[in-house]
Enzyme design. Structure first.
Site, PDB file in Angstrom:
ATOM      1  N   THR A 150       0.833  -1.206   0.000  1.00 39.74           N
ATOM      2  CA  THR A 150       0.000   0.000   0.000  1.00 39.74           C
ATOM      3  C   THR A 150       0.859   1.244   0.000  1.00 39.74           C
ATOM      4  OG1 THR A 150      -1.582  -1.138   1.376  1.00 39.74           O
ATOM      5  CG2 THR A 150      -1.683   1.269   1.417  1.00 39.74           C
ATOM      6  N   GLY A 180      -9.023  -4.538   2.981  1.00 37.43           N
ATOM      7  CA  GLY A 180      -7.915  -4.575   3.935  1.00 37.43           C
ATOM      8  C   GLY A 180      -7.967  -3.405   4.908  1.00 37.43           C
ATOM      9  N   ASP A 181      -6.816  -3.087   5.484  1.00 39.98           N
ATOM     10  CA  ASP A 181      -6.742  -2.027   6.494  1.00 39.98           C
ATOM     11  C   ASP A 181      -6.768  -0.622   5.886  1.00 39.98           C
ATOM     12  OD1 ASP A 181      -4.136  -2.855   5.422  1.00 39.98           O
ATOM     13  OD2 ASP A 181      -3.352  -1.201   6.617  1.00 39.98           O
ATOM     14  N   GLY A 204      -3.185  -6.483   5.740  1.00 41.62           N
ATOM     15  CA  GLY A 204      -4.307  -5.761   6.325  1.00 41.62           C
ATOM     16  C   GLY A 204      -5.014  -6.524   7.424  1.00 41.62           C
TER      17      GLY A 204
END
Ligand code: GLY
Length: 318
Positions: A150, A180-181, A204
């Site tokens: 990311t 995901g996060d 994540g």
């Protein structure tokens, strides 16, 4: 004082553009959006925006978030398809009073209604990666997932405003609809202009278990330097995961406080990050965790050349 810090080498061109804006009095919202868009638009980065690797149905589903550290406004999109710049849609959503996190079709409808650029985000190169991975999974029984790089950023402008932003295609070969996060406040990002901000890259599913970005901001609020806050949060949560679950996923965090001081911590080998401040031209560092202390070294020209060579090398279907 102004500054911008980001996960990975891939952010350096973006933070270079942003630092020109910040130098000239630009605001942290515009600067961070420009910086993330630069990463989203570059077709050779396999984990963000155009050229991002697809889910198991060979669709590119993207997650992104934007946070304003003055107002604490948040906007985020998850599993959005066929729009060029998820970060800009996330920022636009942060201006709404409700409906700030939209997923899938709902996010696409919003983006269409507000005139955001449509684009088929699946490149021929990403298709080759997909077909090769399908073969590898069948032939060698390796896990389909690999790579979750990311781009996460924290930015401070000379007026003292801070922002945070993320953008990702998430796990390669993820299930359709997996989030995901990165679009989740406190996990992938958090920022408060009265303190500082943090953002994550990594697995994540594990980053979310610890709300690690929020934890770093909380530690900075208690008076820790960003470096100490990052190391404390990452080391402690890595240890917790290993104790409770027997293993910890990849986790790398960047942070900056409202004085422009920054910190980085990771539990992996070879994490790179990019940073620029009023006193520091854009630069790429590599970091490693040696017994809980994260040591940052300036990336050599040789490393930088090799990075770009491998990213853009011709790709053949196996
Ligand atoms: N950190 C990005 C993801 O797991 O989707």
């Amino acid at each position: 004082m102004w500054g911008i810090i980001a996960t990975w080498r891939m952010a350096v061109e973006g933070i270079t553009k942003a630092s020109e804006m910040l130098k000239n009095g630009g605001n942290a919202g515009d600067a961070i959006e420009v910086a993330v868009k630069e990463v989203e638009d570059f077709p050779y980065y396999k984990s963000v925006g155009y050229g991002g690797l697809p889910n198991e149905e060979m669709e590119v589903e993207l997650d992104a978030a934007y946070m304003d550290g003055d107002t604490l406004d948040i906007g985020a999109v998850a599993a959005i398809k066929d729009f060029a710049n998820p970060i800009s849609i996330a920022r636009r959503l942060s201006q709404e009073s409700v409906n700030n996190l939209l997923v899938g079709e709902g996010a696409e409808k919003f983006a269409h209604r507000h005139g955001f650029e449509r684009k088929n985000m699946l490149t021929d190169r990403a298709k080759i990666h997909y077909h090769n991975r399908v073969k590898e999974v069948q032939e060698t029984e390796i896990k389909p997932y690999a790579g979750h790089d990311t781009v996460g950023m924290v930015c401070l402008d000379s007026a003292g405003k801070m922002t945070a932003a993320t953008s990702t295609s998430g796990l390669f070969m993820k299930k359709k609809g997996r989030v995901g996060d990165s679009p989740i406040s406190g996990s992938g990002f958090y920022v408060d202009s009265e303190v500082g901000g943090a953002s994550a890259t990594g697995l994540g599913e594990d980053v979310m278990k610890g709300c690690v970005s929020y934890e770093i901001v909380r530690l900075m609020k208690e008076g820790m330097h960003p470096q100490q806050a990052c190391e404390t949060a990452v080391n402690l949560f890595d240890k917790t995961l290993r104790e409770r679950r027997g293993k910890a996923g990849d986790m790398s965090l960047i942070a900056m406080n409202n004085k422009g001081e920054w910190g980085v911590a990771t539990n992996i080998e070879g994490f790179s990050f990019s940073v620029a401040t009023e006193g520091q031209e854009p630069i790429v560092y590599l970091t490693k965790n040696v017994d809980g202390k994260c040591i940052h070294e300036v990336a050599s020209q040789e490393w930088l050349d090799e990075y770009m060579r491998t990213r853009t090398a011709p790709l053949v279907e196996k």
